[in-house]
Structures are given as structure tokens and as C-alpha cells.
Design an enzyme around this catalytic site. Sequence first.
Site, short mmCIF file in Angstrom:
data_model
loop_
_atom_site.label_atom_id
_atom_site.label_comp_id
_atom_site.label_asym_id
_atom_site.label_seq_id
_atom_site.Cartn_x
_atom_site.Cartn_y
_atom_site.Cartn_z
N CYS A 16 -108.96 75.59 -24.14
CA CYS A 16 -110.38 75.64 -24.52
C CYS A 16 -111.18 75.90 -23.25
CB CYS A 16 -110.81 74.31 -25.11
SG CYS A 16 -109.80 73.77 -26.48
N ARG A 46 -110.93 81.93 -23.58
CA ARG A 46 -110.06 80.73 -23.60
C ARG A 46 -109.99 80.13 -24.99
NH1 ARG A 46 -108.83 78.76 -18.70
NH2 ARG A 46 -108.34 76.73 -19.60
N TRP A 80 -110.12 76.13 -28.71
CA TRP A 80 -108.90 76.77 -29.21
C TRP A 80 -108.11 75.62 -29.83
CZ3 TRP A 80 -107.14 81.57 -29.95
CH2 TRP A 80 -105.80 81.71 -30.28
N ASN A 109 -110.47 69.86 -22.70
CA ASN A 109 -109.48 70.94 -22.82
C ASN A 109 -108.14 70.33 -22.46
OD1 ASN A 109 -107.92 73.25 -22.75
ND2 ASN A 109 -108.47 73.70 -20.63
N GLY A 110 -107.20 70.36 -23.41
CA GLY A 110 -105.86 69.82 -23.13
C GLY A 110 -105.28 69.19 -24.38
N GLU A 137 -86.86 93.68 -27.46
CA GLU A 137 -88.19 93.28 -26.97
C GLU A 137 -88.56 94.06 -25.71
OE1 GLU A 137 -90.61 91.98 -28.18
OE2 GLU A 137 -91.87 91.37 -26.52
N LYS A 171 -91.88 96.46 -25.45
CA LYS A 171 -92.89 96.29 -24.38
C LYS A 171 -93.13 97.61 -23.66
CE LYS A 171 -94.57 92.99 -25.17
NZ LYS A 171 -94.05 92.78 -26.44
N GLU A 174 -94.90 100.24 -25.99
CA GLU A 174 -96.27 100.02 -26.48
C GLU A 174 -97.31 100.04 -25.36
OE1 GLU A 174 -97.19 96.29 -28.35
OE2 GLU A 174 -95.70 95.22 -27.21
N HIS A 195 -70.88 104.03 -30.90
CA HIS A 195 -71.02 104.60 -32.25
C HIS A 195 -72.13 105.63 -32.31
CE1 HIS A 195 -68.16 101.67 -33.69
NE2 HIS A 195 -68.83 100.73 -33.07
N LYS A 213 -104.42 94.02 -31.59
CA LYS A 213 -103.74 92.75 -31.28
C LYS A 213 -103.21 92.12 -32.57
CE LYS A 213 -102.17 89.34 -28.95
NZ LYS A 213 -100.90 89.58 -28.20
#
Length: 610
Positions: free
Chosen positions: A2, A27, A74, A98-99, A483, A487, A490, A506, A605
Amino acid sequence: MCGIVGYVGQKECATMLLDGLRRLEYRGYDSAGLAVHDGKEVKVVRAVGKLANLATALAQTPLKGSTGIGHTRWATHGRPTEVNAHPHVAGSIALVHNGIIENHVALRRQIEERGQKVLSDTDTEIVAHLVNLHAKDGNDLETAVRLALREVHGTYAIAVISKDEPGKLVVSKTASPLVLGIGEDEMYAGSDVPALLPYTRKMIFLEDGEIATLTQKSFRITTLEGAPVERAPQHIDWSEMMAEKAGFKHFMLKEIHEQPRALEDTLRGRLDRENADVIAAEIGLANIDISKIDRIYLIACGTSHHSALAGRYYLEKLARIPTNVELASEFRNRDAVIGKGDLVVAVSQSGETLDTLMAVKEAKKRGATVLAIANVIGSAIPRISDGALYTHAGPEIGVASTKCFSTQLAALLLLSIYIGRRRNTLDPKRARELVEGLAKLPHQMKDVVAGTKQLVANVARRYGDARDVLFLGRGLSFPIALEGALKLKEISYVHAEGYAAGEMKHGPIALIDSAVPVVVIMPKDSNYDKTVGNLQEVKAREGRIIAIATEGDHEAEKLGDEAIMIPEVEEELTPFLTVLPLQLYAYYVADHKGTDVDQPRNLAKTVTVE
Ligand code: AGP
């Protein structure tokens, strides 16, 4: 993650606080609020959703005064509602945080036994009540905060004001960031540099376990135990844009570096190291009877599909439950044979991906139980699921997912250990190795990022112009190959394919020549010997090899044209480390090519279209 701000001085502060929150909106943006002391009372205005909603509310209910605090949320505990929005008020105290307070449940019981009424579902409100109770015992604000924080376990950056002490702001931090801004006849506090930059460049970064008491003309820093701390202000010469990225060139690079912290936050309060187990309260299965689960479907898209592929390995190996992995967009249209006794685990960073959301609805319609693994509390997929296991990666701004991927791996591994221990398919000794390995992982990830990034940047410069790249891996390294390829594709727009190393013979081996770099993910694990064989097949055809291998593996150093080494860890934990050089490789190739790393062309996103 946050954002918090605070001000004490001689000016009206509501506008500055709101502006400071705007600079911290990266944040978190579930809800926001301000508390301002008008000389007599502390008045609070809060609003759910983006900061614009708070600005509208403030226009209708202006806050007057020159001592105040603000917060943009958040959500980690409690859905994004107004009652859960900060600042939280208890008696004379208003507080923002925040935490994550780990022992908030026990503390809540304590303060309710003392007759306090807790209105929200948050861990933060508990801290406000603790401070208020100590203030009611006759302690000044700083002492009340100090005494309250001694009862708290977890992470925090807090800012506190009191109706009874106008002109005073008390802040403190442990693990979450907090910066003091030293002005002329005014003092500031904030989660991060961007919030304060327009007002002062003289800043002091608080250290863990420190408390600062700010007034218009002074600041005093002490430890939780009360010892004075002397620390001279620094001059911060960052631009505002640089400050939002904490000095990193792109959010993606910042988020790659945030992974150790994101993993720590995701594991926090969930590892029962004493009993080599996972703590039930924190993994979302309260409403799900796992003894009735015969089969699991992991359903996801993109990067989340890759973490799901690793999740299948974990669930089948540790919990011995038959597990399918499905692309959400395919599952929806397949008339799947699914129903009661099936557990769907929907993996989604945003919790809003339409393909995954529709697949979950389809599965529920057919009688399946659903557990969501998501990073956004209260998002659409968790809302319609029977349970939710949240990652605590904080907002991920870069379109290319990095820290959320590694926290999804952690969530899936926690789930597998939890179920395996209850089905007696995971023996305590093996469970202890995994739990202890997880506890060490954030530190090892930090070392791998720091230790490999320069080498990876050099390799990216040497191979970055290749038009085709292959990523190969076996077992748990196969999802990592996928992955790594995603990355690179994209963000650098280079064609790349991830392949099961055993599949090369193959067909794809026809692609190999000196123009095609082949990234081979080959940690010392149960697939190592066979992967070396695949590497030799590539070598024999003049393929150029970039090996991701275990420290001390001289074979990999000999066979690879490049070798990027990671420390030896339990097989199940290798993905957390092997993915890091691949994220960095994609980043440095893209940066070298000058593409828009944080917002690559054609991508969003969150994909809320079918
Ligand atoms: C990951 O780098 C991509 N941005 C994309 O594949 C993403 O993982 C996918 O769209 C799924 O998103 P979700 O996790 O929010 O559901």
C-alpha cells in the site's frame, strides 16, 4: 503493498496528502482515504476504488487542518470496501498501515475482550485499537505507538495522529518502507520517495524497528526500545519518474528485483516450520473438504498456465492427486467431463482474465469446487470461488509477469504440501526439507538476481539479435522453458519456443543451426542426465547453447557456449531460481532492442476479452 503519506506543518495539508497518494498509486489502488486534524477533531474521508473517487469525496467534504495522514490500499486482509479502507480510527487515534500483521487474529481477541468494537476485517484496525488503548492508559502518542508495536508481529509502515495531540505525527516501520521528508517548518512521511519529491529532497530512510516523532519544527528518531537514533538527511536527486521505479529503468526490472520480498510476503504466516507443515488458516481451503477431492484441474492462461504446469508436478508428486492442467480458453469449449469430486484451481494474477473467469463458471455449473489463486483480493475469480489462496506480490505494473509468477509457484507448492501432509502422501522428513527450503529461498533468489544479472546482460548483447530462440527443459524445467520463451516473445518480439527437451528429436531439432541460440535449463535434478544428452544432440548440430545450470556443474560449463549458474536446491525449488536468469535475459534483449518493456505492443496487463 500500500502507499502511506503524512504531513505536519503550518499549511493546509489535504491537497498535499492526496497528491502524495497519487504518486504512490502504483503501490495499490483498491481504496484510499485521508485523516486530518482540524485543531479540534480528526476528520476522515475514505473512498473505494481509484484515487479519483477519494478526490470526488474530498470535494464534497473538504478536510481542513495542517496535520494529516493518507493511504492508498492494496488489499491483503479484507475486501476492498469503505469499512476496510484506511485510515482506521479507534478512539482518539487515526492510523494508516502498509504491511501484514501476522498475529492480528490473537490481538483482535485481546482487544475485543477489553470491550473494543472492531468494525473492519483488516489487520490494520487492530493496531489502531492497540495504540488507542495505550493512549487511554495515559501514555503520550509516541509511547502509545511504541507499546502497541511491541505486541505486534509482522511487517508494517505506519503513520499515526491523535485527536489529543494536534501538530504531532508519529511513524514507524519494520520491513515495509518509510521515508521522512525534512521541510522548512514542515515535516513529511511517505512509503516511497515519489510522494515527497515535489516538496523536499531532504530525506531520511527509516530503518526497521525505528519510530519517528514529527512536529512542524522538529523530528526525533528512536528505536522501539527508546534509544535515540542520529541520522543525517540525504539529498535525493532522482527525477520523479525514476523515483516511481525506485531508480530502475523499467517497472519490469524493478519487479524482477522485488521477487524475494514478494515471496517473503506470500510465505509470511503460512509456513509451520515447527511441524514441517503449512498453516491451514491462510490457504483458502476452509470451505473445501479435501478428503472428497479425487482429481484436480489447474486452469489458467499465459504465464499463469506455466506456473500451473509446475503446480501439477507438485500436486501429483507430493499429494498424489491426479491433476490436469488446462488452458482456460480451451477448457471452456471442450464439454469437459468434470463435476463433484473435482477441484478446479484457477490461477490468475489479476483475478479478472475473462477466459479463466468463464472457465471457472463452466466448471462450477458442472458441480466442481473452485479454489482461486490470485494476487488481487476481491477480484472477479476469487469472488465466485469456494476459496481463495492469495499471493502477496503487490501490484505488478509491468505487463510481463515476473514476481507474480514466482509467488504463484509458492502458492501451488504450499497447497501441495498442505494436501500431501493431510493425505499422508508426503512424509514429514520430506516436508521439512521443502518447508525449510522455502524459508531460505527469498535470500537465494536475491543472490541469483544480483549474481547473474551482469553476465545475463552480456549474454543478451551477444545473442540478442537472433531471430529464433529455443528454450528446453525436462520435468519442472519444462514449464520454465515455456515461461522463458513467453517472456522473450512478449517484450522483445523475438520468436521463441519453449519445448520439452525430450521432444527435440521428434522434430524441432531440424531447426538447430549456429543461428539459433538454445537455452537449456538443466539444474542438477532427476532429469539432469537425460537433459545433458539433449544438450549434446544440439551441440552436434552446431547449436549455440546457453546453459542454466547448478553451481559446480563443470559438464554444463564445458558443453555450454554460455553457462549461468544457480545454487543447488531441492528439485521442487529449482523453478524459483532457474526462471530468474530467463526473466533477466528477456529484459536485457528487449532493452537492447529498445522495445517498450513495460507496455509491449498489442498486449494488455489483464486480458478481459475472449
Ligand atoms: C504474462 O507475462 C502475460 N502478461 C500474460 O500471459 C498473463 O500471464 C495472462 O494474460 C494471464 O493473466 P492472469 O494471470 O492475470 O490471469
